[in-house]
Write an enzyme that holds these catalytic residues in place. Structure first.
Site, PDB file in Angstrom:
ATOM      1  N   GLY B   8       0.835  -1.213   0.000  1.00 40.89           N
ATOM      2  CA  GLY B   8       0.000   0.000   0.000  1.00 40.89           C
ATOM      3  C   GLY B   8       0.858   1.247   0.000  1.00 40.89           C
ATOM      4  O   GLY B   8       0.518   2.243   0.635  1.00 40.89           O
ATOM      5  N   LYS B  10       1.350   3.519  -2.079  1.00 39.39           N
ATOM      6  CA  LYS B  10       0.931   4.709  -2.815  1.00 39.39           C
ATOM      7  C   LYS B  10      -0.077   5.571  -2.056  1.00 39.39           C
ATOM      8  O   LYS B  10      -0.322   6.722  -2.405  1.00 39.39           O
ATOM      9  CB  LYS B  10       0.354   4.295  -4.175  1.00 39.39           C
ATOM     10  CG  LYS B  10       1.433   3.796  -5.122  1.00 39.39           C
ATOM     11  CD  LYS B  10       0.864   3.036  -6.284  1.00 39.39           C
ATOM     12  CE  LYS B  10       0.225   3.965  -7.299  1.00 39.39           C
ATOM     13  NZ  LYS B  10      -0.328   3.159  -8.439  1.00 39.39           N
ATOM     14  N   MET B  13      -0.619   7.219   3.997  1.00 38.90           N
ATOM     15  CA  MET B  13       0.120   6.624   5.104  1.00 38.90           C
ATOM     16  C   MET B  13       1.244   5.740   4.567  1.00 38.90           C
ATOM     17  O   MET B  13       2.368   5.782   5.070  1.00 38.90           O
ATOM     18  CB  MET B  13      -0.827   5.758   5.944  1.00 38.90           C
ATOM     19  CG  MET B  13      -1.994   6.516   6.522  1.00 38.90           C
ATOM     20  SD  MET B  13      -1.504   7.610   7.875  1.00 38.90           S
ATOM     21  CE  MET B  13      -1.746   6.488   9.264  1.00 38.90           C
ATOM     22  N   ALA B 122      -2.346  -2.371  14.806  1.00 43.58           N
ATOM     23  CA  ALA B 122      -2.639  -1.254  15.708  1.00 43.58           C
ATOM     24  C   ALA B 122      -3.511  -0.216  15.014  1.00 43.58           C
ATOM     25  O   ALA B 122      -3.218   0.199  13.897  1.00 43.58           O
ATOM     26  CB  ALA B 122      -1.333  -0.609  16.169  1.00 43.58           C
ATOM     27  N   HIS B 152      -9.221  20.740  20.395  1.00 42.54           N
ATOM     28  CA  HIS B 152      -9.102  20.411  18.972  1.00 42.54           C
ATOM     29  C   HIS B 152      -9.493  21.610  18.111  1.00 42.54           C
ATOM     30  O   HIS B 152     -10.146  22.532  18.574  1.00 42.54           O
ATOM     31  CB  HIS B 152     -10.012  19.229  18.623  1.00 42.54           C
ATOM     32  CG  HIS B 152      -9.483  17.913  19.077  1.00 42.54           C
ATOM     33  ND1 HIS B 152      -9.645  17.448  20.361  1.00 42.54           N
ATOM     34  CD2 HIS B 152      -8.776  16.951  18.418  1.00 42.54           C
ATOM     35  CE1 HIS B 152      -9.068  16.257  20.480  1.00 42.54           C
ATOM     36  NE2 HIS B 152      -8.532  15.935  19.321  1.00 42.54           N
ATOM     37  N   HIS B 153      -9.143  21.536  16.841  1.00 39.18           N
ATOM     38  CA  HIS B 153      -9.576  22.501  15.825  1.00 39.18           C
ATOM     39  C   HIS B 153     -11.098  22.565  15.805  1.00 39.18           C
ATOM     40  O   HIS B 153     -11.782  21.620  16.236  1.00 39.18           O
ATOM     41  CB  HIS B 153      -9.051  22.046  14.465  1.00 39.18           C
ATOM     42  CG  HIS B 153      -9.465  20.653  14.126  1.00 39.18           C
ATOM     43  ND1 HIS B 153     -10.671  20.358  13.535  1.00 39.18           N
ATOM     44  CD2 HIS B 153      -8.857  19.461  14.346  1.00 39.18           C
ATOM     45  CE1 HIS B 153     -10.783  19.050  13.390  1.00 39.18           C
ATOM     46  NE2 HIS B 153      -9.682  18.479  13.876  1.00 39.18           N
ATOM     47  N   LYS B 156     -14.013  19.921  14.284  1.00 41.84           N
ATOM     48  CA  LYS B 156     -14.331  18.629  14.900  1.00 41.84           C
ATOM     49  C   LYS B 156     -15.802  18.631  15.305  1.00 41.84           C
ATOM     50  O   LYS B 156     -16.287  19.572  15.917  1.00 41.84           O
ATOM     51  CB  LYS B 156     -13.442  18.398  16.120  1.00 41.84           C
ATOM     52  CG  LYS B 156     -13.552  16.990  16.664  1.00 41.84           C
ATOM     53  CD  LYS B 156     -12.468  16.723  17.712  1.00 41.84           C
ATOM     54  CE  LYS B 156     -12.598  15.335  18.293  1.00 41.84           C
ATOM     55  NZ  LYS B 156     -12.412  14.274  17.295  1.00 41.84           N
ATOM     56  N   GLY B 162     -12.674  10.902  20.955  1.00 41.52           N
ATOM     57  CA  GLY B 162     -12.514   9.478  21.223  1.00 41.52           C
ATOM     58  C   GLY B 162     -11.361   9.200  22.172  1.00 41.52           C
ATOM     59  O   GLY B 162     -11.462   8.342  23.057  1.00 41.52           O
TER      60      GLY B 162
END
Lengths: 262, 262, 262, 262
Positions: B8, B10, B13, B122, B152-153, B156, B162
């Site tokens: 993966g 490409k 991540m 994970a 947070h920004h 959200k 979470g």
């Protein structure tokens, strides 16, 4: 050297103020006032060894030592009479006693203008807290996105704190109206987004160990600005009392609120 | 040198992981896998000049370069087949693809135990966030008074985050039950004291400029302990991927969750 | 209920410990010890009205009330004799007195093992500070980039603080060696980058108003992890003394350092 | 609606400014200027679909669309000519181009006064950073005890940062001279107490993950006041450019530095 008198020198605040004046290199303590004290000089009291300062029982006697400034931490009824007397005798009052009525404040202010005597009456002498509120107000004009986090010991009953509410009010006067956060934001647990004050959010943290702290946090595109005040103990108000003593002798009327001297 | 393959490569991540492996002095990139890539070597792609590494179209070809570790950032269906294949070929998987079912995880774990092949699956590779949660849990055993402030920004949607909920759950497992704050505390404005989770309070701050931050604040008599994690961008997960690659080759089964390697 | 005796109950620490035991719902104060106190019961002393607890002059009398735990805040010579006596009588010691020699510690530990009596001798009972150091050490294994900022009142003479140095030492044991910052970084003003300890940086802030605070700040790619301890006053050590009392009765030997119970 | 022109719209800053003007509800983009662009309208460029705005090659053509404000992010030689032309044509310049000489600035200011045209030339458009410095300066008048902690990514070469030095200079103008810390304080490790600037201390932290942050921390008896600015990315300057556009049309001369508009 500024000559200072302290009325109400036996109370908690008055005693701290008395020590501050004794320690301050620009001030001379010329007397203290308490109608119910039996001793005649401070050095007759255990905690003031070496301070040969007269204790007056009657405010009329005070004039003899020609104070420039009259610090007052008494009770409302006495504070009104004292402040009136100080102004009439061209002594600048610095009053921390709370509870004077609107009428009394108005009358004293008028009198001070007539006689051109400077003075200060302040419910709060914490310079840091006042600056925090002023800075928060100024920043709110440029950054409408702001949240207040106030943190106190866990014996505090009310949330949010009075300081948080006052800060929010001051910001509200200049802040462009908006409801913060995403328009479709959802609380998975009620209360997560805090209390709402005119579109701003306030969060109250209560933990043992803490004393009195407040953080005003602004956000803009790619940046943040935070203003925080930490109050660790009650002695913090003395910086403001000293500042008041230095400033009032250059004023020509009574002002209300330390913020008007900063 | 640990020989690493990236499946993966490409995706967002996968591409970041590929660069991390190329830059890491203890890793050797022995191949990348993508069934739909037409080029045969990484150095034929603009962003990988100078990296003469084979691009495999079929997972069976991978065995020829004898990888020690198989990093997988693909999609759930592919990831399951890939992980199974890796284990069967004694290559340790490090899988960041989310969405595997309980059954798949269980089956892969059983297989890994039979073949004594170490591996890691994970959902979250942020080492700092995992440490924050572990530390918070440990401290909660000694300091039952705790509040979470997560920031947070303002895009959200959900509050609390979470991570905040997971942290609260973890603390709840070990924390002595108590409802924080004064028993008679009152909210002058609803929501001031935040959301309640099992007696703990959670406060969600949303401001432009912020990214993802969490502060877990404990209070005890005369002291405070604060643990804070700041996530500034998505690259933060790479420390955890690298750590996973180093650790899995010493394990004899598949583990789930980075926290079990820290 | 755990039966507790306090030796050295008239000193600052001992008096605080005595009050803690009286207030704690899981502890029963069965006696206090001071060879020079003339009164026979705590309630004969102004500050302990209502506490009908015997004051012992001789440690041998203590056995009659069968304490489970012996808290000791005395002086080194006395503490050694007391701890020995406690162990011989199967009472678990919790000792905050500092200054015992290596030989004394070693001998007491041996004795405790023989008699299988649990106990604790600790130079520092601040649970929060100990947790901060443990967490910092654990995080340093994953994040070699770390700086310590310690902040104290401006009457402190030494910089860095002992806690900062101890924290740095603990991190140094597990941290991958590296010199932080850019290899070509330059100080335009000497000292800007702080003190160097094994490649890590330590910064000492001194300001009036502060008490004792330390922040250990880690940085990784795209993230940060911060652990902070705030000590607001000396009462903070009582959480640790209480914890010690609860734990020692389940041990079968003497341990040195609160960190070994956390 | 304020009519705005952007010169240098193809550079990084100019492109960001162009988008900001297009998005801002109080601004109308009436044209962009670049002598080397071949296309005639913004919507002929991939990133500006739907924006039918003329692209001018020659600054003289700009007058036809009657802009109120001329945003300039070009290069020094061009910026000088552009600003002169704007003032002569009664268009208020907002110039972010750095590198104009003292003579040029002086000449442009004189011209602006003659023609009564408002304008702004600023090396730094970060509103939050400017407010932080202003607040720090104001607080330094009341709290002479202050330390600066500035925190940056670990690729930064110089310590302290330019912003820290500028903040210290500004505070130094109003702060009562004093050397902070105990008179007999000792550094057990050289550099622990940071860099000295006129008796104030500056500490520079460098860690991966960080971007650009500064904390100015004041201490007084029993209290602390902290002002912190966090810069997360370069987009933070756009709040200041927008503010400049709104303010310059009400001015009657050119001002230098965003701080003079706040």
């Amino acid at each position: 050297m500024i000559k200072v008198l302290v009325a109400g020198f036996k109370g908690k605040m008055g005693a701290t103020a008395t020590k501050m004046v004794l320690d301050h290199e620009d001030f001379e303590l010329v007397g203290v006032l308490d109608p119910f004290e039996e001793k005649n000089h401070l050095n007759e009291l255990a905690e003031y060894k070496g301070s040969d300062v007269p204790i007056f029982k009657n405010k009329k006697e005070v004039v003899s030592v020609k104070p420039d400034v009259w610090i007052d931490f008494t009770i409302p009824a006495v504070a009104y009479e004292n402040t009136r007397f100080a102004i009439e005798n061209h002594i600048s009052p610095v009053v921390g006693t709370t509870g004077l009525t609107e009428e009394q404040l108005s009358e004293l202010t008028t009198l001070s203008k007539e006689l051109k005597v400077g003075g200060l009456i302040a419910p709060n002498f914490a310079v840091g807290a006042v600056l925090m509120m002023q800075f928060a107000q100024k920043a709110a004009a440029y950054f409408p996105d702001v949240e207040i986090i106030e943190l106190h010991h866990d014996n505090k009953l009310d949330a949010p704190s009075g300081t948080a509410l006052k800060t929010a009010e001051m910001m509200s006067e200049v802040r462009q109206k908006k409801t913060q956060g995403h328009q479709e934001e959802k609380e998975l647990l009620a209360g997560a987004r805090g209390a709402d004050f005119d579109g701003m959010k306030i969060h109250s943290v209560r933990l043992p160990g803490l004393i009195a702290h407040q953080q005003v946090q602004f956000g803009g595109v790619g940046e943040g600005l935070t203003i925080r005040h930490d109050s660790y103990d009650r002695s913090s108000f003395m910086t403001g009392v000293a500042l008041g003593c230095e400033k009032v002798i250059h004023l020509d009327k009574l002002v209300y609120g330390l913020e008007n001297l900063l």
